[in-house]
Design a protein around this motif. Structure first.
Motif, PDB file in Angstrom:
ATOM      1  N   GLY A  21       0.815  -1.219   0.000  1.00  0.00           N
ATOM      2  CA  GLY A  21       0.000   0.000   0.000  1.00  0.00           C
ATOM      3  C   GLY A  21       0.841   1.257   0.000  1.00  0.00           C
ATOM      4  O   GLY A  21       2.056   1.226  -0.230  1.00  0.00           O
ATOM      5  N   ASN A  22       0.175   2.372   0.264  1.00  0.00           N
ATOM      6  CA  ASN A  22       0.850   3.670   0.253  1.00  0.00           C
ATOM      7  C   ASN A  22       1.890   3.766   1.369  1.00  0.00           C
ATOM      8  O   ASN A  22       1.674   3.273   2.475  1.00  0.00           O
ATOM      9  CB  ASN A  22      -0.172   4.800   0.405  1.00  0.00           C
ATOM     10  N   VAL A  23       2.983   4.430   1.070  1.00  0.00           N
ATOM     11  CA  VAL A  23       4.069   4.592   2.046  1.00  0.00           C
ATOM     12  C   VAL A  23       3.690   5.695   3.035  1.00  0.00           C
ATOM     13  O   VAL A  23       3.335   6.804   2.647  1.00  0.00           O
ATOM     14  CB  VAL A  23       5.390   4.929   1.342  1.00  0.00           C
ATOM     15  N   ALA A  24       3.774   5.386   4.330  1.00  0.00           N
ATOM     16  CA  ALA A  24       3.348   6.308   5.383  1.00  0.00           C
ATOM     17  C   ALA A  24       4.377   7.408   5.612  1.00  0.00           C
ATOM     18  O   ALA A  24       5.569   7.261   5.299  1.00  0.00           O
ATOM     19  CB  ALA A  24       3.107   5.549   6.682  1.00  0.00           C
ATOM     20  N   VAL A 237       4.652  -9.051  24.664  1.00  0.00           N
ATOM     21  CA  VAL A 237       3.440  -8.607  23.984  1.00  0.00           C
ATOM     22  C   VAL A 237       3.199  -7.136  24.314  1.00  0.00           C
ATOM     23  O   VAL A 237       3.143  -6.749  25.489  1.00  0.00           O
ATOM     24  CB  VAL A 237       2.220  -9.450  24.396  1.00  0.00           C
ATOM     25  N   TYR A 238       3.033  -6.322  23.276  1.00  0.00           N
ATOM     26  CA  TYR A 238       2.815  -4.885  23.448  1.00  0.00           C
ATOM     27  C   TYR A 238       1.308  -4.601  23.403  1.00  0.00           C
ATOM     28  O   TYR A 238       0.663  -4.840  22.377  1.00  0.00           O
ATOM     29  CB  TYR A 238       3.548  -4.104  22.366  1.00  0.00           C
ATOM     30  N   PRO A 239       0.743  -4.100  24.507  1.00  0.00           N
ATOM     31  CA  PRO A 239      -0.717  -3.963  24.614  1.00  0.00           C
ATOM     32  C   PRO A 239      -1.350  -3.091  23.542  1.00  0.00           C
ATOM     33  O   PRO A 239      -2.470  -3.366  23.097  1.00  0.00           O
ATOM     34  CB  PRO A 239      -0.907  -3.342  26.012  1.00  0.00           C
ATOM     35  N   GLU A 240      -0.675  -2.044  23.109  1.00  0.00           N
ATOM     36  CA  GLU A 240      -1.279  -1.090  22.176  1.00  0.00           C
ATOM     37  C   GLU A 240      -0.906  -1.343  20.719  1.00  0.00           C
ATOM     38  O   GLU A 240      -1.351  -0.617  19.828  1.00  0.00           O
ATOM     39  CB  GLU A 240      -0.872   0.336  22.561  1.00  0.00           C
ATOM     40  N   ALA A 241      -0.110  -2.359  20.465  1.00  0.00           N
ATOM     41  CA  ALA A 241       0.387  -2.602  19.108  1.00  0.00           C
ATOM     42  C   ALA A 241      -0.422  -3.676  18.404  1.00  0.00           C
ATOM     43  O   ALA A 241      -0.954  -4.603  19.028  1.00  0.00           O
ATOM     44  CB  ALA A 241       1.853  -3.006  19.160  1.00  0.00           C
ATOM     45  N   GLY A 242      -0.490  -3.550  17.081  1.00  0.00           N
ATOM     46  CA  GLY A 242      -1.106  -4.571  16.250  1.00  0.00           C
ATOM     47  C   GLY A 242      -0.046  -5.291  15.445  1.00  0.00           C
ATOM     48  O   GLY A 242       1.145  -5.271  15.770  1.00  0.00           O
ATOM     49  N   HIS A 243      -0.481  -5.935  14.360  1.00  0.00           N
ATOM     50  CA  HIS A 243       0.459  -6.625  13.496  1.00  0.00           C
ATOM     51  C   HIS A 243       1.353  -5.598  12.793  1.00  0.00           C
ATOM     52  O   HIS A 243       0.942  -4.463  12.542  1.00  0.00           O
ATOM     53  CB  HIS A 243      -0.294  -7.455  12.458  1.00  0.00           C
ATOM     54  N   ALA A 244       2.580  -6.009  12.494  1.00  0.00           N
ATOM     55  CA  ALA A 244       3.527  -5.177  11.750  1.00  0.00           C
ATOM     56  C   ALA A 244       3.798  -3.843  12.435  1.00  0.00           C
ATOM     57  O   ALA A 244       4.015  -2.831  11.783  1.00  0.00           O
ATOM     58  CB  ALA A 244       3.035  -4.948  10.317  1.00  0.00           C
ATOM     59  N   PHE A 245       3.860  -3.859  13.760  1.00  0.00           N
ATOM     60  CA  PHE A 245       4.033  -2.596  14.487  1.00  0.00           C
ATOM     61  C   PHE A 245       5.424  -2.000  14.311  1.00  0.00           C
ATOM     62  O   PHE A 245       5.636  -0.827  14.625  1.00  0.00           O
ATOM     63  CB  PHE A 245       3.707  -2.765  15.972  1.00  0.00           C
ATOM     64  N   TYR A 246       6.386  -2.780  13.807  1.00  0.00           N
ATOM     65  CA  TYR A 246       7.715  -2.220  13.540  1.00  0.00           C
ATOM     66  C   TYR A 246       7.810  -1.612  12.138  1.00  0.00           C
ATOM     67  O   TYR A 246       8.760  -0.900  11.824  1.00  0.00           O
ATOM     68  CB  TYR A 246       8.799  -3.292  13.692  1.00  0.00           C
ATOM     69  N   ALA A 247       6.834  -1.864  11.298  1.00  0.00           N
ATOM     70  CA  ALA A 247       6.879  -1.436   9.895  1.00  0.00           C
ATOM     71  C   ALA A 247       6.550   0.045   9.792  1.00  0.00           C
ATOM     72  O   ALA A 247       5.400   0.440   9.583  1.00  0.00           O
ATOM     73  CB  ALA A 247       5.914  -2.271   9.059  1.00  0.00           C
ATOM     74  N   ASP A 248       7.572   0.901   9.907  1.00  0.00           N
ATOM     75  CA  ASP A 248       7.366   2.346   9.968  1.00  0.00           C
ATOM     76  C   ASP A 248       6.798   2.936   8.682  1.00  0.00           C
ATOM     77  O   ASP A 248       6.310   4.062   8.674  1.00  0.00           O
ATOM     78  CB  ASP A 248       8.685   3.051  10.316  1.00  0.00           C
ATOM     79  N   TYR A 249       6.834   2.178   7.595  1.00  0.00           N
ATOM     80  CA  TYR A 249       6.309   2.662   6.321  1.00  0.00           C
ATOM     81  C   TYR A 249       4.815   2.355   6.147  1.00  0.00           C
ATOM     82  O   TYR A 249       4.225   2.690   5.116  1.00  0.00           O
ATOM     83  CB  TYR A 249       7.098   2.036   5.155  1.00  0.00           C
ATOM     84  N   ARG A 250       4.205   1.728   7.159  1.00  0.00           N
ATOM     85  CA  ARG A 250       2.795   1.332   7.084  1.00  0.00           C
ATOM     86  C   ARG A 250       2.000   2.003   8.204  1.00  0.00           C
ATOM     87  O   ARG A 250       2.566   2.395   9.244  1.00  0.00           O
ATOM     88  CB  ARG A 250       2.657  -0.192   7.203  1.00  0.00           C
ATOM     89  N   PRO A 251       0.675   2.095   8.052  1.00  0.00           N
ATOM     90  CA  PRO A 251      -0.146   2.702   9.113  1.00  0.00           C
ATOM     91  C   PRO A 251      -0.172   1.880  10.391  1.00  0.00           C
ATOM     92  O   PRO A 251      -0.545   2.391  11.447  1.00  0.00           O
ATOM     93  CB  PRO A 251      -1.537   2.795   8.473  1.00  0.00           C
ATOM     94  N   ASN A 252       0.241   0.612  10.321  1.00  0.00           N
ATOM     95  CA  ASN A 252       0.297  -0.260  11.498  1.00  0.00           C
ATOM     96  C   ASN A 252       1.374   0.168  12.492  1.00  0.00           C
ATOM     97  O   ASN A 252       1.374  -0.281  13.651  1.00  0.00           O
ATOM     98  CB  ASN A 252       0.624  -1.703  11.086  1.00  0.00           C
ATOM     99  N   TYR A 253       2.306   1.000  12.073  1.00  0.00           N
ATOM    100  CA  TYR A 253       3.470   1.347  12.891  1.00  0.00           C
ATOM    101  C   TYR A 253       3.049   1.924  14.236  1.00  0.00           C
ATOM    102  O   TYR A 253       2.216   2.819  14.322  1.00  0.00           O
ATOM    103  CB  TYR A 253       4.307   2.369  12.135  1.00  0.00           C
TER     104      TYR A 253
END
Length: 279
Positions: A21-24, A237-253
């Protein structure tokens, strides 16, 4: 850069994967100042496997090796940037393109199609052998084969768990939001939860509590399996994080979780004999 004749001059620099998808706007770019970086091909199973490598420039001593295992999107710009981040910490970081026999992930703009037509056809056994060849190549191209670790993200997080049960030479592994349970197929006959008793490497698992694909019950099952096996592993486990939370180029970051996970990974490597040289 020109380490030797395995340098692949014909491959174009990787951009971000279209299927992601689009780069964040949060995207982090790590420059290559003070580094040697390049695209290479590695002999593996009668083929030549493409790989991206980054390491500190001008180092004559063998460097600790970290194999960076790609996301579902392949070795695109985010994975290359992670290699540069690790190189800045004193590691020889190398990311092999583990789908190269099955196809090119950059040719897909839909993640579902990418998985169905390409990723699902990549056998675990092929990946394990390719990672073995990557480790050997890195150890003969400036790396220290006695100091070897892996880290993997998403698809690569699952593979990191599997490789930690496969290669007794590994000093440490870090698995970022890698799948723990799943359907068994001809290409994926076993999953991390099935292999806990076979782990020969200390593994740090990094997960998000808001991940809709890796559920709390999956993590609980893995923790039970690790405990029963008395395995050297830790799951955060990080309570506020979802999948791909390290992926700074995605909205999941999720910046706070990503930064803490990175710090913990480096500490884990150091704890298990994998400190970056001079860092």
């Amino acid at each position: 850069m020109n380490i030797d004749d395995t340098l692949d001059l014909n491959r174009k620099p990787a951009a971000f994967a279209p299927a992601a998808g689009n780069v964040a706007s949060t995207t982090i770019h790590t420059d290559d100042a003070g580094l040697e970086t390049g695209q290479f091909t590695i002999p593996s199973q009668s083929d030549r496997m493409p790989a991206y490598m980054a390491k500190p420039a001008g180092e004559s001593r063998p460097l600790p090796i970290v194999i960076v295992i790609q996301e579902i999107f392949g070795v695109h710009e985010h994975i290359r940037d992670i290699c540069r981040r690790l190189a800045k910490q004193g590691y020889l970081a190398i990311a092999p393109e583990l789908y190269f026999r099955q196809g090119d992930p950059s040719a897909y703009d839909d993640i579902g199609q990418l998985f169905k037509e390409l990723v699902s056809k990549v056998p675990d056994s092929q990946v394990m052998a390719d990672l073995d060849h990557t480790a050997h190549w890195a150890a003969t191209h400036g790396g220290d084969g006695q100091r070897l670790a892996v880290t993997g993200f998403c698809w690569g997080g699952r593979i990191a768990w599997l490789y930690a049960a496969h290669n007794p030479q590994l000093k440490a592994a870090a698995a970022w939001y890698g799948k723990l349970v799943g359907d068994k197929t001809l290409t994926t006959p076993r999953h991390p939860v099935d292999m806990a008793k076979e782990l020969v490497t200390p593994v740090l698992g990094l997960y998000g509590a808001q991940d809709t694909g890796i559920l709390p019950e999956h993590i609980d099952a893995m923790r039970r399996a690790l405990s029963a096996a008395n395995a050297k592993a830790e799951i955060r486990v990080y309570p506020e994080a979802g999948h791909a939370f390290y992926a700074d180029y995605r909205p999941n970051y999720h910046a706070a979780s990503a930064e803490d996970g990175w710090r913990r990974m480096l500490q884990w490597f150091s704890q298990h004999g994998m400190s970056g040289d001079g860092k």
